[in-house]
Design an enzyme around this catalytic site. Structure first.
Site, PDB file in Angstrom:
ATOM      1  N   CYS A 172       4.080  -6.779  -8.728  1.00  0.00           N
ATOM      2  CA  CYS A 172       3.549  -5.655  -8.873  1.00  0.00           C
ATOM      3  C   CYS A 172       1.831  -6.418  -8.977  1.00  0.00           C
ATOM      4  O   CYS A 172       1.263  -6.585  -9.158  1.00  0.00           O
ATOM      5  CB  CYS A 172       3.290  -4.814  -9.584  1.00  0.00           C
ATOM      6  SG  CYS A 172       3.655  -4.933 -11.704  1.00  0.00           S
ATOM      7  N   GLU A 190       1.520   2.176 -14.718  1.00  0.00           N
ATOM      8  CA  GLU A 190       1.193   0.525 -14.490  1.00  0.00           C
ATOM      9  C   GLU A 190       1.475   0.363 -12.944  1.00  0.00           C
ATOM     10  O   GLU A 190       2.321   0.969 -12.766  1.00  0.00           O
ATOM     11  CB  GLU A 190       1.981  -0.568 -15.429  1.00  0.00           C
ATOM     12  CG  GLU A 190       1.787  -0.376 -16.383  1.00  0.00           C
ATOM     13  CD  GLU A 190       0.462  -1.191 -16.929  1.00  0.00           C
ATOM     14  OE1 GLU A 190       0.466  -1.893 -15.782  1.00  0.00           O
ATOM     15  OE2 GLU A 190      -0.171  -1.298 -17.682  1.00  0.00           O
ATOM     16  N   LYS A 223      13.281   6.935 -18.284  1.00  0.00           N
ATOM     17  CA  LYS A 223      13.926   7.695 -16.996  1.00  0.00           C
ATOM     18  C   LYS A 223      13.918   6.445 -15.602  1.00  0.00           C
ATOM     19  O   LYS A 223      12.730   6.671 -15.749  1.00  0.00           O
ATOM     20  CB  LYS A 223      13.434   9.073 -16.669  1.00  0.00           C
ATOM     21  CG  LYS A 223      14.081   9.303 -15.405  1.00  0.00           C
ATOM     22  CD  LYS A 223      14.496   8.953 -14.152  1.00  0.00           C
ATOM     23  CE  LYS A 223      13.703   8.466 -13.323  1.00  0.00           C
ATOM     24  NZ  LYS A 223      14.045   7.743 -12.028  1.00  0.00           N
ATOM     25  N   GLU A 229       0.012  -3.020  -0.816  1.00  0.00           N
ATOM     26  CA  GLU A 229       0.774  -3.909  -1.280  1.00  0.00           C
ATOM     27  C   GLU A 229       2.353  -4.057  -0.571  1.00  0.00           C
ATOM     28  O   GLU A 229       2.233  -2.552  -0.526  1.00  0.00           O
ATOM     29  CB  GLU A 229       0.949  -3.017  -2.926  1.00  0.00           C
ATOM     30  CG  GLU A 229       2.384  -3.861  -3.226  1.00  0.00           C
ATOM     31  CD  GLU A 229       2.090  -3.197  -5.012  1.00  0.00           C
ATOM     32  OE1 GLU A 229       2.185  -2.058  -5.037  1.00  0.00           O
ATOM     33  OE2 GLU A 229       2.082  -4.017  -5.980  1.00  0.00           O
TER      34      GLU A 229
HETATM   35  P1  ADP Z   1       8.912   2.558  -5.889  1.00  0.00           P
HETATM   36  O1  ADP Z   1       8.075   2.680  -4.815  1.00  0.00           O
HETATM   37  O2  ADP Z   1       9.232   1.091  -6.636  1.00  0.00           O
HETATM   38  O3  ADP Z   1      10.508   2.357  -6.041  1.00  0.00           O
HETATM   39  P2  ADP Z   1       8.512   4.622  -7.287  1.00  0.00           P
HETATM   40  O4  ADP Z   1       6.558   4.732  -7.475  1.00  0.00           O
HETATM   41  O5  ADP Z   1       8.426   5.920  -6.266  1.00  0.00           O
HETATM   42  O6  ADP Z   1       8.527   2.778  -7.314  1.00  0.00           O
HETATM   43  O7  ADP Z   1       9.241   4.915  -8.464  1.00  0.00           O
HETATM   44  C1  ADP Z   1       9.118   4.268 -10.348  1.00  0.00           C
HETATM   45  C2  ADP Z   1       9.988   5.396 -10.861  1.00  0.00           C
HETATM   46  O8  ADP Z   1       8.997   6.757 -10.541  1.00  0.00           O
HETATM   47  C3  ADP Z   1      11.319   5.282 -10.555  1.00  0.00           C
HETATM   48  O9  ADP Z   1      11.932   5.525 -12.340  1.00  0.00           O
HETATM   49  C4  ADP Z   1      11.393   6.781 -10.167  1.00  0.00           C
HETATM   50  O10 ADP Z   1      12.594   7.250 -10.357  1.00  0.00           O
HETATM   51  C5  ADP Z   1      10.566   8.105 -10.960  1.00  0.00           C
HETATM   52  N1  ADP Z   1       9.805   8.270  -9.869  1.00  0.00           N
HETATM   53  C6  ADP Z   1       9.475   8.565  -8.337  1.00  0.00           C
HETATM   54  N2  ADP Z   1       8.703   9.628  -8.699  1.00  0.00           N
HETATM   55  C7  ADP Z   1       8.617  10.258  -9.406  1.00  0.00           C
HETATM   56  C8  ADP Z   1       8.349  11.988  -9.446  1.00  0.00           C
HETATM   57  N3  ADP Z   1       7.907  12.681  -8.293  1.00  0.00           N
HETATM   58  N4  ADP Z   1       7.329  12.080 -10.795  1.00  0.00           N
HETATM   59  C9  ADP Z   1       8.170  11.565 -11.303  1.00  0.00           C
HETATM   60  N5  ADP Z   1       8.767  10.362 -11.361  1.00  0.00           N
HETATM   61  C10 ADP Z   1       9.262   9.386 -10.209  1.00  0.00           C
END
Ligand code: ADP
Length: 472
Positions: A279, A245, A170, A379
């Site tokens: 990161c 990570e 995903k 960050e």
């Molecule tokens: P960023 O702030 O860098 O966008 P995120 O942690 O929001 O980082 O996103 C990293 C990945 O995690 C993306 O693929 C995002 O779609 C996914 N993601 C965001 N929220 C959730 C959640 N609640 N459960 C699972 N995956 C998630």
């Protein structure tokens, strides 16, 4: 604008079961590039079902059998370097030069490294009267972010497949196009159906459904600490293995006797490349108080070479950040730092001159940053370098270790041995000594709030294996 309506599930592109879509925006122009399906639980369920169905026979393959499609996957990455770089430039806004040299080239180097590791790995070990087998962990959920969108995909999917796991990926909603390109390369490589599956969609919907799916054995996630915590909690409830990570607030420590100009120049590039969306970036530069103003002047001069511009131009060194949301976040940190007493050396929260369109942020250097300031603790994920002063080595160490994170870092000294001695005392997963080069075989991952588990190299492969002992 291209409208994609399919997901890659069970070895074929199939219509998504979701009707909603995600629009992919070019961060340099704010124009829509494409849309992809916003997959939900039904797509995830189909993909996990396909991965589960393929798991037993893929796990039973020999390394030689797995090396055949993995080598074709590596060759596909090599053949499509330019298309990969152009796709990442379009959807991330990363300058084409950096996209070519890093965003496209590093995943190829990583894929290459795993061919070698797989070829030589001891999947069986004799311990006393036991034979210990390294077996695949099962069905892997890979959830990836947008900042190094192909690298993070390859650093999870390739070792997982090499280990004999099947995968559902995903990717981040901001950068799904390079993920689709990767799926095409996997498709052409000829893996058995269901070994690799792609579901695009929103994090809280598709990502959450995947992380919670009872048929997933291991979740490998790269992204924010907040989401990592949720994923680890869901994995805990389901007794799934997890690799995280997460963020960083890495320190680059320049000890007296080091080549100050080189240390500062390398640091400025390290923070401004990819618009600071790294990161492991050294977002805190720590300099001895006697050299402090000299370092600030050197950083100001180096920062002048980073003029925001069109990422498609080979002359551009810094493009926009990925999204409007990210731009506002970064500007907020700059304004906040100035309100807390930091000194603006270059940059600032205003839009760069002449760039009314696009998610641009001025490359910013802040001086007089003290360890307790928000900008020194959290960050930023934007082109913002904070310069902190220290009195002596113990003080430098206290500052370096004084955040919730521990992902990366740098140490510069008159000789490698002194720098390494300091690095041994840092609470962080990876430290570059006097500008040491990136090594795709070295384990990468965090201490403390920066995560759990390691990627890359042998350690990265072992994340996807589990031991089984046979006694004789
Ligand atoms: P960023 O702030 O860098 O966008 P995120 O942690 O929001 O980082 O996103 C990293 C990945 O995690 C993306 O693929 C995002 O779609 C996914 N993601 C965001 N929220 C959730 C959640 N609640 N459960 C699972 N995956 C998630």
């Amino acid at each position: 604008m291209q409208r994609y309506t399919d997901q890659y599930i069970g070895g074929a592109w199939r219509p998504s079961l979701a009707s909603a879509s995600v629009t992919v925006v070019d961060p340099a122009t704010e124009l829509a590039l494409a849309s992809v399906p916003a997959g939900g639980a039904p797509d995830v369920d189909a993909a996990v079902g396909a991965a589960r169905a393929a798991a037993r026979s893929w796990a039973a393959t020999t390394r030689e059998q797995r090396l055949v499609p993995l080598t074709r996957l590596r060759d596909g990455l090599a053949a499509r370097q330019q298309e990969i770089a152009e796709t990442i430039t379009a959807e991330l806004g990363c300058p084409i030069g950096f996209a070519t040299a890093v965003q496209a080239a590093v995943p190829l180097a990583v894929a290459d490294s795993y061919l070698g590791i797989l070829a030589g790995y001891a999947f069986e070990e004799r311990v006393g009267n036991s034979t210990v087998l390294a077996e695949p962990a099962g069905v892997v959920a890979a959830i990836t972010p947008w900042n190094y969108p192909l690298h993070q995909i390859v650093a999870k999917v390739v070792p997982a497949l090499a280990a004999g796991c099947t995968v559902v990926l995903k990717p981040a909603e901001d950068t799904p196009l390079v993920a689709r390109l990767f799926a095409r390369i996997v498709d052409e490589a000829g893996f058995p159906a269901g070994v690799f599956n792609l579901v695009t969609g929103l994090g809280p919907v598709a990502g959450a459904a995947l992380a919670e799916h009872p048929q997933v054995d291991l979740v490998s996630f790269t992204g924010s600490t907040a989401v990592g915590r949720e994923i680890a909690a869901a994995a805990g409830r389901g007794i799934k293995r997890v690799a995280l990570e997460l963020g960083g607030k890495s320190a680059n420590v320049v000890l007296p006797g080091a080549d100050l100009a080189r240390a500062v120049n390398v640091n400025v590039g390290n923070v401004f490349n990819n618009s600071g969306q790294t990161c492991s970036a050294w977002t805190r530069l720590l300099v001895h108080e006697e050299q402090y103003e000299e370092a600030v002047a050197l950083a100001a001069e180096a920062a002048g070479k980073y003029v925001p511009g069109d990422p498609a131009s080979p002359r551009t060194r810094i493009g926009p950040v990925v999204s409007a949301r990210q731009r506002e976040r970064v500007r907020g940190y700059i304004t906040g730092a100035l309100a807390e007493g930091a000194r603006l050396v270059v940059g600032g929260a205003d839009a760069p001159e002449g760039l009314d369109q696009g998610f641009y942020v001025r490359p910013t250097v802040l001086a007089d940053v003290t360890p307790e300031m928000t900008v020194a603790q959290e960050e930023v994920f934007g082109p913002v370098l904070s310069i902190l002063r220290y009195r002596d080595e113990e003080h430098a160490l206290e500052i370096a270790n004084g955040t919730a994170y521990g992902l990366a870092g740098g140490v510069w000294a008159g000789d490698d041995a002194s720098a390494a001695a300091f690095a041994r005392r840092m609470d962080t997963g990876q430290v570059d000594i006097n500008g040491g080069r990136f090594n795709p075989l070295a384990p990468f991952g965090g201490f403390k709030g920066s995560g759990v588990g390691r990627e890359l190299g042998r350690h990265g492969l072992e994340e996807f294996l589990q031991p089984k002992s046979l006694q004789f």
